[in-house]
Scaffold this motif. Structure first.
Motif, mmCIF file in Angstrom:
data_model
loop_
_atom_site.group_PDB
_atom_site.id
_atom_site.type_symbol
_atom_site.label_atom_id
_atom_site.label_comp_id
_atom_site.label_asym_id
_atom_site.label_seq_id
_atom_site.Cartn_x
_atom_site.Cartn_y
_atom_site.Cartn_z
ATOM 1 N N VAL A 83 -4.460 4.611 6.169
ATOM 2 C CA VAL A 83 -3.282 4.369 6.999
ATOM 3 C C VAL A 83 -3.642 4.674 8.439
ATOM 4 C CG1 VAL A 83 -0.926 5.089 7.518
ATOM 5 C CG2 VAL A 83 -1.686 4.972 5.147
ATOM 6 N N THR A 84 -3.312 3.751 9.335
ATOM 7 C CA THR A 84 -3.467 4.003 10.765
ATOM 8 C C THR A 84 -2.108 4.407 11.315
ATOM 9 O OG1 THR A 84 -5.233 2.359 10.946
ATOM 10 C CG2 THR A 84 -4.143 3.035 12.986
ATOM 11 N N GLU A 85 -2.003 5.618 11.841
ATOM 12 C CA GLU A 85 -0.716 6.132 12.314
ATOM 13 C C GLU A 85 -0.458 5.697 13.751
ATOM 14 O OE1 GLU A 85 0.033 10.059 9.718
ATOM 15 O OE2 GLU A 85 -1.516 10.307 11.240
ATOM 16 N N TYR A 86 0.782 5.891 14.182
ATOM 17 C CA TYR A 86 1.179 5.417 15.508
ATOM 18 C C TYR A 86 0.323 6.022 16.622
ATOM 19 C CZ TYR A 86 5.431 3.548 13.330
ATOM 20 O OH TYR A 86 6.310 2.842 12.566
ATOM 21 N N ASN A 87 -0.104 7.258 16.446
ATOM 22 C CA ASN A 87 -0.855 7.931 17.513
ATOM 23 C C ASN A 87 -2.352 8.009 17.217
ATOM 24 O OD1 ASN A 87 -0.739 9.746 15.418
ATOM 25 N ND2 ASN A 87 -0.280 11.532 16.693
ATOM 26 N N SER A 88 -2.819 7.227 16.244
ATOM 27 C CA SER A 88 -4.238 7.278 15.878
ATOM 28 C C SER A 88 -5.111 6.729 16.996
ATOM 29 C CB SER A 88 -4.496 6.480 14.594
ATOM 30 O OG SER A 88 -3.875 7.087 13.488
ATOM 31 N N LEU A 89 -6.187 7.416 17.258
ATOM 32 C CA LEU A 89 -7.186 6.927 18.193
ATOM 33 C C LEU A 89 -8.081 5.916 17.480
ATOM 34 C CD1 LEU A 89 -8.142 10.338 19.868
ATOM 35 C CD2 LEU A 89 -6.608 8.568 20.763
ATOM 36 N N PRO A 90 -8.854 5.120 18.219
ATOM 37 C CA PRO A 90 -9.744 4.144 17.562
ATOM 38 C C PRO A 90 -10.650 4.809 16.523
ATOM 39 C CG PRO A 90 -9.661 3.732 19.925
ATOM 40 C CD PRO A 90 -8.906 5.008 19.697
ATOM 41 N N GLY A 91 -10.632 4.265 15.314
ATOM 42 C CA GLY A 91 -11.451 4.806 14.243
ATOM 43 C C GLY A 91 -10.788 5.907 13.439
ATOM 44 N N GLU A 92 -9.641 6.389 13.893
ATOM 45 C CA GLU A 92 -8.938 7.448 13.167
ATOM 46 C C GLU A 92 -8.031 6.844 12.092
ATOM 47 O OE1 GLU A 92 -8.286 11.390 15.959
ATOM 48 O OE2 GLU A 92 -6.730 9.849 15.942
ATOM 49 N N HIS A 93 -7.974 7.484 10.961
ATOM 50 C CA HIS A 93 -7.072 7.065 9.898
ATOM 51 C C HIS A 93 -6.928 8.204 8.896
ATOM 52 C CE1 HIS A 93 -11.164 5.668 8.602
ATOM 53 N NE2 HIS A 93 -10.829 6.412 7.559
ATOM 54 N N VAL A 94 -5.894 8.093 8.072
ATOM 55 C CA VAL A 94 -5.702 9.044 6.979
ATOM 56 C C VAL A 94 -5.569 8.251 5.693
ATOM 57 C CG1 VAL A 94 -4.611 10.796 8.421
ATOM 58 C CG2 VAL A 94 -3.198 9.059 7.304
ATOM 59 N N LEU A 95 -5.743 8.923 4.577
ATOM 60 C CA LEU A 95 -5.606 8.262 3.285
ATOM 61 C C LEU A 95 -4.125 8.008 2.991
ATOM 62 C CD1 LEU A 95 -8.177 10.270 1.136
ATOM 63 C CD2 LEU A 95 -8.446 7.955 2.068
ATOM 64 N N LEU A 96 -3.863 6.864 2.374
ATOM 65 C CA LEU A 96 -2.493 6.533 2.009
ATOM 66 C C LEU A 96 -1.902 7.591 1.088
ATOM 67 C CD1 LEU A 96 -0.131 4.495 1.978
ATOM 68 C CD2 LEU A 96 -1.224 3.395 0.008
ATOM 69 N N CYS A 97 -2.704 8.114 0.190
ATOM 70 C CA CYS A 97 -2.203 9.113 -0.759
ATOM 71 C C CYS A 97 -1.782 10.410 -0.069
ATOM 72 C CB CYS A 97 -3.249 9.407 -1.835
ATOM 73 S SG CYS A 97 -4.786 10.110 -1.198
ATOM 74 N N GLN A 98 -2.225 10.623 1.173
ATOM 75 C CA GLN A 98 -1.837 11.810 1.924
ATOM 76 C C GLN A 98 -0.508 11.627 2.647
ATOM 77 O OE1 GLN A 98 -5.424 12.089 4.361
ATOM 78 N NE2 GLN A 98 -6.082 13.878 3.204
ATOM 79 N N ARG A 99 0.011 10.424 2.659
ATOM 80 C CA ARG A 99 1.258 10.135 3.367
ATOM 81 C C ARG A 99 2.332 9.504 2.481
ATOM 82 N NH1 ARG A 99 -0.779 13.126 6.190
ATOM 83 N NH2 ARG A 99 -1.376 12.966 8.390
ATOM 84 N N TYR A 100 1.909 8.795 1.438
ATOM 85 C CA TYR A 100 2.900 8.034 0.674
ATOM 86 C C TYR A 100 3.701 8.945 -0.261
ATOM 87 C CZ TYR A 100 5.177 4.619 -2.274
ATOM 88 O OH TYR A 100 6.121 3.888 -2.941
ATOM 89 N N ILE A 101 5.004 8.788 -0.196
ATOM 90 C CA ILE A 101 5.939 9.473 -1.094
ATOM 91 C C ILE A 101 6.845 8.411 -1.701
ATOM 92 C CG2 ILE A 101 7.780 11.202 -1.265
ATOM 93 C CD1 ILE A 101 5.078 12.379 -0.551
ATOM 94 N N GLU A 102 7.119 8.534 -2.991
ATOM 95 C CA GLU A 102 8.011 7.572 -3.632
ATOM 96 C C GLU A 102 9.375 7.602 -2.945
ATOM 97 O OE1 GLU A 102 7.449 5.381 -5.811
ATOM 98 O OE2 GLU A 102 5.516 5.935 -6.655
ATOM 99 N N PRO A 103 9.826 6.470 -2.437
ATOM 100 C CA PRO A 103 11.111 6.452 -1.734
ATOM 101 C C PRO A 103 12.283 6.283 -2.694
ATOM 102 C CG PRO A 103 10.123 4.290 -1.635
ATOM 103 C CD PRO A 103 9.164 5.167 -2.417
ATOM 104 N N LEU A 104 13.468 6.535 -2.174
ATOM 105 C CA LEU A 104 14.683 6.195 -2.903
ATOM 106 C C LEU A 104 14.912 4.694 -2.761
ATOM 107 C CD1 LEU A 104 17.026 9.084 -1.732
ATOM 108 C CD2 LEU A 104 16.168 8.754 -4.055
ATOM 109 N N ILE A 105 15.123 4.021 -3.878
ATOM 110 C CA ILE A 105 15.365 2.579 -3.851
ATOM 111 C C ILE A 105 16.631 2.285 -4.640
ATOM 112 C CG2 ILE A 105 14.513 0.317 -4.542
ATOM 113 C CD1 ILE A 105 11.725 1.233 -3.999
ATOM 114 N N ASN A 106 17.536 1.589 -4.008
ATOM 115 C CA ASN A 106 18.810 1.249 -4.624
ATOM 116 C C ASN A 106 18.796 -0.222 -5.004
ATOM 117 O OD1 ASN A 106 21.611 0.773 -5.160
ATOM 118 N ND2 ASN A 106 22.115 2.557 -3.918
ATOM 119 N N ASP A 107 19.192 -0.521 -6.230
ATOM 120 C CA ASP A 107 19.192 -1.921 -6.665
ATOM 121 C C ASP A 107 20.605 -2.472 -6.804
ATOM 122 O OD1 ASP A 107 19.933 -0.428 -8.812
ATOM 123 O OD2 ASP A 107 18.368 -1.142 -10.169
#
Length: 836
Positions: A83-107
């Motif tokens: 994942v490239t975050e809003y304030n990431s410098l060139p070449g900076e990134h974090v793993l998706l698993c370090q940021r992703y949380i299951e969201p609430l989803i309404n059907d």
């Protein structure tokens, strides 16, 4: 039910015939219902064309294509795990698993009343309302499951506000599919098309070329995949609201072949409508402002889902993943959870990221979290400018024009106390509401028609934009609005109703750092408007030391001004108002800024959790007053442990009033460096005979106390059991009783002998009976221990008074009796001139 299937013998191309006989109220899902015989009350709830019915098509991709698909999946895994975050410098990134949380989803769609409740709710009720609208935390693995009628959607709308995590959810779907963890049996190939990128394609493209440009596969490879098993293909179209569509898109002839070249927008619309790849599946993400446009272009049947952000547990999990270090996570999450405004805002994932980023920067700088994450206003300013930079493509006017129009709309809602706006009002105020990432659009059923309504993401954003609007107007308009909002002169004249948070945001926008941030975007607050609001703040704070005014000062967050505003303040009182955790943080900040505050009075339920927030500033106060309403035994025990368990307090008096049946009435704690004095008044309804009215004792602060056990013995007035609870290091004790009888004197003598550290035991009695005096005359204490008894005693030789009511008779005299290691002594005192 009977289901017969036979083929006509007239040739190989004969049409299959189905003979259906159903029992009453039966439901049948049939792949082919043409030239059939139907008997009975049969309701056909799904009629799928023969071309799209494939329980097991038997088609498999050629080996060479399977190899390409495996390579494509490896490429997806490599690209989408980061994942490239809003304030990431060139070449900076974090793993998706370090940021992703299951969201609430309404059907399910929510009606107007439910929407208003979601938008307006605040504090603890907000998460309760949000969670109650969502039956489960994620439906990503079941988006294409049949509905209750057995219908499988060919397309799914995933709606969500800006920053709510739609693109993150898409990235997670792509990664899990490529890893074999999601849709493994349903889809052989999944393509991801980003509308923001499609806007940048200048040339005409066919669908095959568009996919090749997007994913890196060759046109020939893609063509084979689409032709071999189209029903096992899913297209994810991300950010439909960002797609630049013209009004003539509906009248243009769409392509019907995946190789036919058209404008990228028309090619994409043909895919949405099912003119090409009709048997394939679609997942389309969009903001609510474009949902009605999407539904006009989307093939049927489609289903609707809405991503609503993080649950309360999801926010906690996000913080834990973000900080990794357990200690930092606890500090950060505890602070944010204590601030109800920020805690609620964290349900929006991008705000959660902003808050965590700010806190992490403070940790990295070696600072305190509470000074790093200063105010709700600062977070909302960060959020607004983040969306303007990353989620506001296609904005036709200037940022200043957009924010002023949003503020004008927000003010109207505040004045009319509404959170939903009709389309006419919105289009008459905001130039292009569909391009604004701060507005939401809803469709409601109204009689036989649909009604379009708009809202801000939440009431708090409506309040923020109102405050911003008041401050960025020109001088005269700004002063006029602020004069109406916060009238000066008479401190008893309140500001406009329902505008408490608008005033707090306005105070927060006066902060010098935020002023500079606004200036970078061409937004300026006139000096006269600043001066007016500061004058109002100073005027109110000098006379009204309420928690609300402390919140205003907290949002302003400039130490020198806070110290000046509270210079004459000696006492902070809160009466008749529920105290939120946010109030306590404001209190802590203001007391730290202002050394003159000496007395603190909080008439609320002060739990151990809330006490932990204000504990660091209690040593600055001399007298502290708390009020408890209906506490449990554990509430009381936790509170007392928090007060006495640390060396925070050194020379303070803490007064606790309690309003609960079966509890003490008043409690007083006096602290010194080494000793703790404890005084408790017992309510009349709890008293037994002899009636204990008050109990005082002093012991070293190092001595641990089982407060739960002590409270239970006090409530039971079990003096024998009390001896075992008050421990061996008790130094002095004082009791107030209505009558000193034989049993109480026996208890006192035994208590003085069994407590080796006791130096003084004092009992104040309304009346001293002769039976008790007889016991005391025969008693001795151990060395360095004295017992003192004060009360009325009858002097008659016979028929002595025995009731407290008789103490006013002339035969009674006030006496002081002392018992020590030398024995018994008695001293007569002058009778009072006037009786109470």
């Amino acid at each position: 039910m009977e289901f017969g299937y036979r083929r006509s013998i007239s040739g190989a191309d004969a049409v299959p015939r189905v003979s259906i006989v159903a029992q009453r109220e039966s439901h049948i899902t049939a792949p082919i219902v043409t030239s059939n015989t139907i008997t009975g009350n049969v309701q056909i709830i799904h009629n799928t064309s023969a071309g799209s019915y494939h329980p097991d098509s038997g088609k498999r991709q050629p080996p060479e294509i399977n190899t390409v698909i495996r390579q494509y999946k490896r490429l997806i895994c490599s690209e989408y795990q980061h994942v490239t975050e809003y304030n990431s410098l060139p070449g900076e990134h974090v793993l998706l698993c370090q940021r992703y949380i299951e969201p609430l989803i309404n059907d399910k769609y929510r009606d107007r009343k439910e929407r208003e409740e979601e938008i307006s709710s605040k504090g603890e009720s907000f998460q309760q309302v949000l969670s109650s609208r969502n039956s489960h935390e994620s439906v990503l693995n079941s988006l294409f499951d049949p509905d209750g009628r057995g219908i499988t959607p060919g397309a799914v709308i995933l709606q969500g506000n800006s920053g709510n995590g739609k693109s993150f959810a898409v990235q997670k779907i792509m990664l899990d599919w490529a890893s074999g963890d999601l849709y493994r049996e349903q889809f052989e190939i999944v393509f991801h098309l980003k509308c923001k990128e499609i806007n940048c394609i200048p040339d005409r493209k066919s669908l095959v070329e568009l996919l090749s440009w997007s994913c890196g596969l060759t046109s020939d490879q893609i063509s084979q995949m689409l032709e071999q098993s189209p029903e096992r293909v899913m297209f994810i179209i991300d950010g439909f609201d960002e797609l630049r569509l013209t009004e003539d898109i509906y009248s243009m002839t769409p392509p019907t072949d995946p190789h036919q070249r058209c404008s990228p927008e028309l090619t994409l619309c043909a895919l949405l409508k099912g003119h090409v790849q009709s048997q394939s599946f679609l997942l389309v993400t969009t903001r609510s402002t474009a949902t009605d446009t999407l539904t006009k272009l989307l093939k049927t049947p489609y289903s609707f889902t809405e991503i609503t952000g993080f649950s309360e547990s999801g926010v906690e999990e996000y913080f834990q993943k973000f900080f990794e270090d357990e200690e930092l996570f606890r500090k950060a999450y505890t602070f944010v959870k204590a601030n109800e405004t920020l805690s609620n805002a964290c349900s929006i994932p991008v705000i959660c990221w902003i808050i965590c980023t700010v806190i992490r920067e403070r940790f990295n700088d070696g600072g305190d979290v509470t000074t790093g994450l200063e105010t709700a206003t600062s977070i909302y300013v960060d959020f607004v400018f983040t969306l303007l930079e990353h989620h506001c493509q296609g904005l036709s006017g200037s940022v200043q024009t957009l924010l002023k129009s949003l503020g004008q709309l927000a003010e109207r809602g505040m004045m009319e106390q509404q959170v939903l706006f009709d389309a006419q009002t919105v289009y008459g105020t905001v130039k292009d509401p569909a391009c604004s990432p701060f507005l939401c659009k809803f469709l409601f059923k109204k009689r036989a028609q649909q009604e379009i309504m708009f809202s801000f993401m939440h009431l708090s954003f409506q309040e923020f934009f109102t405050a911003l609007y008041y401050l960025i107007l020109d001088k005269d308009q700004s002063l006029m609005k602020l004069t109406q909002l916060c009238p000066t002169g008479d401190i008893h004249v309140q500001h406009l109703p329902h505008s408490d948070d608008v005033v707090k945001f306005a105070c927060g926008l006066l902060n010098e750092h935020l002023q500079r941030r606004l200036g970078k975007h061409g937004l300026f607050v006139h000096p006269d408007a600043q001066a007016y609001l500061k004058t109002w703040l100073m005027e109110r704070c000098c006379c009204l030391h309420t928690l609300y005014m402390l919140n205003c000062l907290y949002e302003f967050h400039e130490k020198s001004f806070v110290e000046e505003a509270l210079y004459v303040c000696r006492e902070i009182r809160s009466h008749g108002a529920s105290i939120k955790r946010t109030d306590l943080w404001a209190l802590v900040y203001c007391v730290q800024c202002c050394p003159s505050i000496k007395d603190l009075s909080l008439c609320c339920m002060v739990t151990s959790e809330r006490l932990s927030i204000i504990l660091p500033i209690l040593h600055k106060c001399e007298n502290i007053f708390f009020q408890l309403e209906n506490p449990t035994d554990s509430d009381f025990a936790d509170l007392m442990c928090a007060l006495t368990g640390r060396q925070t307090l050194s020379s303070q008096c803490v007064y606790i009033n309690c309003y609960a049946e079966g509890f003490f009435q008043e409690l007083r704690l006096s602290f010194s460096n080494e000793l703790l004095s404890f005084s408790i008044k017992i309510p009349r309804c709890s008293r037994k005979y002899p009636v204990v009215q008050q109990l005082n004792f002093t012991l070293p602060r190092s001595e641990p106390i089982n407060w739960t056990n002590l409270l239970q013995k006090l409530n039971d007035l079990d003096l024998d059991a009390l001896m075992s609870v008050t421990l061996s290091k008790l130094e002095n004790m004082e009791l107030s009783v209505d009558c000193l009888n034989e049993s109480l004197c026996v208890w006192a003598v035994l208590f003085s002998q069994k407590c080796p550290s006791l130096t003084e035991l004092k009992i104040n009695a309304g009346y001293i009976l002769e039976e008790g005096i007889i016991i005391l005359r025969r008693s001795r204490t151990r060395q360095n221990c004295t017992m003192t008894f004060n009360g009325m005693r009858c002097n008659k030789q016979s028929q002595k008074c025995t009731r407290h009511e008789e103490c006013k008779l002339s035969c009674n005299q006030m006496v002081t009796i002392r018992v020590d290691c030398r024995g018994f002594s008695e001293e007569g005192l002058r009778r009072p001139l006037f009786w109470d």
